[in-house]
Design an enzyme around this catalytic site. Structure first.
Site, PDB file in Angstrom:
ATOM      1  NE  ARG A   1      -0.681  -5.672  -1.760  1.00 48.52           N
ATOM      2  CZ  ARG A   1      -2.103  -5.234  -1.647  1.00 48.52           C
ATOM      3  NH1 ARG A   1      -3.542  -5.933  -1.670  1.00 48.52           N
ATOM      4  NH2 ARG A   1      -2.311  -3.995  -2.418  1.00 48.52           N
TER       5      ARG A   1
ATOM      6  NE  ARG B   1      -6.467  -0.244  -2.541  1.00 45.56           N
ATOM      7  CZ  ARG B   1      -5.862   0.802  -3.414  1.00 45.56           C
ATOM      8  NH1 ARG B   1      -5.917   1.528  -5.123  1.00 45.56           N
ATOM      9  NH2 ARG B   1      -5.360  -1.023  -4.470  1.00 45.56           N
TER      10      ARG B   1
ATOM     11  CG  ASN C   1      -3.086  -4.390  -6.458  1.00 47.85           C
ATOM     12  OD1 ASN C   1      -2.307  -4.868  -7.914  1.00 47.85           O
ATOM     13  ND2 ASN C   1      -3.714  -3.382  -5.946  1.00 47.85           N
ATOM     14  CG  ASP C   2      -4.508  -8.626  -2.027  1.00 45.44           C
ATOM     15  OD1 ASP C   2      -3.940  -8.690  -1.118  1.00 45.44           O
ATOM     16  OD2 ASP C   2      -5.868  -7.310  -1.774  1.00 45.44           O
TER      17      ASP C   2
ATOM     18  NE  ARG D   1     -11.581  -2.034  -0.896  1.00 50.34           N
ATOM     19  CZ  ARG D   1      -9.904  -2.059  -1.255  1.00 50.34           C
ATOM     20  NH1 ARG D   1      -9.400  -3.502  -2.115  1.00 50.34           N
ATOM     21  NH2 ARG D   1      -8.479  -1.905  -0.887  1.00 50.34           N
TER      22      ARG D   1
ATOM     23  CD  GLU E   1      -9.136  -8.618  -3.018  1.00 52.02           C
ATOM     24  OE1 GLU E   1      -8.273  -7.555  -3.118  1.00 52.02           O
ATOM     25  OE2 GLU E   1     -10.417  -8.019  -2.411  1.00 52.02           O
TER      26      GLU E   1
ATOM     27  CG  HIS F   1      -2.635  -0.451   0.469  1.00 46.79           C
ATOM     28  ND1 HIS F   1      -3.602  -0.055   0.688  1.00 46.79           N
ATOM     29  CD2 HIS F   1      -2.801  -1.832   0.296  1.00 46.79           C
ATOM     30  CE1 HIS F   1      -4.033  -0.197   0.363  1.00 46.79           C
ATOM     31  NE2 HIS F   1      -3.708  -1.786  -0.322  1.00 46.79           N
TER      32      HIS F   1
ATOM     33  CB  CYS G   1     -10.155  -2.112  -9.118  1.00 48.58           C
ATOM     34  SG  CYS G   1      -9.878  -3.321  -7.740  1.00 48.58           S
TER      35      CYS G   1
END
Ligand code: PEP
Ligand code: MG
Length: 411
Positions: free
Chosen positions: A308, A134, A297-298, A171, A274, A27, A345
């Site tokens: 990550r 987010r 990403n996940d 989200r 994800e 992040h 996304c």
């Protein structure tokens, strides 16, 4: 730097940063990208080597940090910087150009935002909506005190109103792992680190374990729907039971609002795809959701078993991995077959190296940091989806997709 601390940097005087720890899609790096400043994460020894008043070149494109460069290197980078600025200026002229491919396919380019204030950057960049808000950033960096329903409602409403009727996908809170709540005690944090927070009580799991907090957030989001087009997105679902509990919580939140006489709209509900389990049982999930959004990403993290945020395995974090591509392609195809809206996304959506491949897989909606929209639009304008399909098909069958993918990008 913790992701929450990064928020202090927003609008600050910093022109770049370097961290010892972290991965490209942690992040901290994501927030840096949203600030559109150069950053290198996971440089390990950087804080030991770099001293006060040193000259530092931060080459975020290549993951390079050059300390006290020679005049020749400095000049080379000044030249590159000027070139990049010219390119950026050229791209910014695309802002009002509709994103349509050469063969006439209209592509939806949406923005990822962290705070309501980011909505203006999204509009300026020509986004046609917010594909990912987010919400966890409202929860972080406040000494562990959670935002109440009214405070959240004001934040969501601000984003929705700023977007002037364009859709805003909010989200529910994705706390945990690389986005810790700072109300945890030192002992709890240590425990988190000793175990594996990425596999722990995060995202929807945490929300379902705090039902009061969760309903409060759901009510706040629903209330914002009276002010514009709101879509609700649920992070990290893996079990059908989570889906059902979430929909129950939503139904209760709606009932509470109805009882209180507060206006809201029946928002569309979507799932983040994800976790590989969700991608593999997509047809079942699609019965319960109006849309899905692929969090690459996940998805990469969980498919390849690579944390990550861990720089020691960052070289194995590979979006080109055939298993990752197969899950992404399968999700896009199955959602399309079910007639459900699908977007990506994760960071892949904002990386021009993947635009043609994703178009070839059938993707028509991309959500990314506002700063990436122009470059992706340029790719879209030059793409012919029929050619993309042929290339994606052969790439999905390749033993080493990265090798072919790089050639595909080169033209
Ligand atoms: C993702 O996982 O790809 C995603 C978009 O969510 P986040 O990066 O916030 O975990
Ligand atoms: Mg995610």
């Amino acid at each position: 730097i913790a992701p929450a601390d990064m928020l202090h940097f927003k609008g600050g005087v910093f022109t770049g940063f370097v961290t010892d720890v972290g991965g490209r899609t942690s992040h901290t790096a994501i927030v840096a990208r949203s600030m559109d400043i150069p950053a290198v994460v996971g440089a390990r020894e950087a804080s030991r080597i770099i001293r006060q008043d040193d000259w530092v070149i931060i080459d975020g494109d290549n993951g390079l940090v050059i300390v006290n460069p020679s005049p020749i290197v400095l000049e080379e980078y000044r030249f590159r910087q000027r070139q990049a600025e010219l390119e950026r200026e050229r791209l910014s002229r695309l802002r009002h150009t509709p994103a349509v491919t050469l063969d006439g396919e209209r592509i939806e380019l949406l923005a990822n935002i962290e705070l309501p204030e980011d909505a203006s950057a999204a509009l300026e960049a020509g986004a046609v909506g917010v594909g990912l808000f987010r919400s966890e950033f409202l929860f972080m960096n406040r000494g562990g005190e959670l935002p109440g329903e009214d405070e959240q409602f004001e934040a969501y409403r601000a984003a929705v109103e700023a977007m002037n009727g364009l859709p805003v996908t909010i989200r529910t809170v994705d706390i945990g792992a690389d986005k810790p709540l700072d109300r945890m005690s030192v002992n709890e944090l240590r425990h988190e680190h000793a175990l594996n927070p990425a596999l722990g009580l995060r995202a929807i799991r945490w929300s379902l374990s705090e039902p009061g907090m969760f309903r409060q957030q759901l009510r706040a989001i629903l209330r914002a729907s009276a002010y514009g087009k709101v879509r609700l997105l649920i992070p990290m679902v893996a079990h059908l039971s989570e889906v059902k509990l979430t929909l129950d919580a939503l139904a209760r939140a709606k009932q509470q609002l109805t009882d209180a006489g507060r206006p809201y709209v029946d928002v569309e509900v979507g799932a983040m795809i994800e976790v590989p389990a969700a991608a593999l049982m997509l047809p079942v999930f699609l019965r319960y959701f109006d849309f899905v959004s692929i969090g690459t990403n996940d998805l990469i993290q969980y498919t390849l078993a690579i944390d990550r945020a861990d720089e020691s395995v960052a070289h194995l974090y590979d979006p080109w991995h055939p298993a990752v591509l197969a899950l992404v392609a399968g999700t896009i195809r199955q959602a399309g077959e079910a007639g459900k809206h699908v977007s990506v996304c994760g960071e892949m959506a904002g990386d021009p190296a993947f635009t043609e491949l994703l178009l070839g897989m059938g993707l028509r909606s991309f959500s990314m940091h506002p700063a990436q929209i122009a470059a992706i639009k340029q790719r879209v304008l030059r793409a012919d989806t029929r050619r993309c399909v042929a290339r994606a098909t052969s790439l999905l069958e390749a033993e080493d997709p990265r090798d072919q993918g790089v050639r595909l990008v080169a033209g």
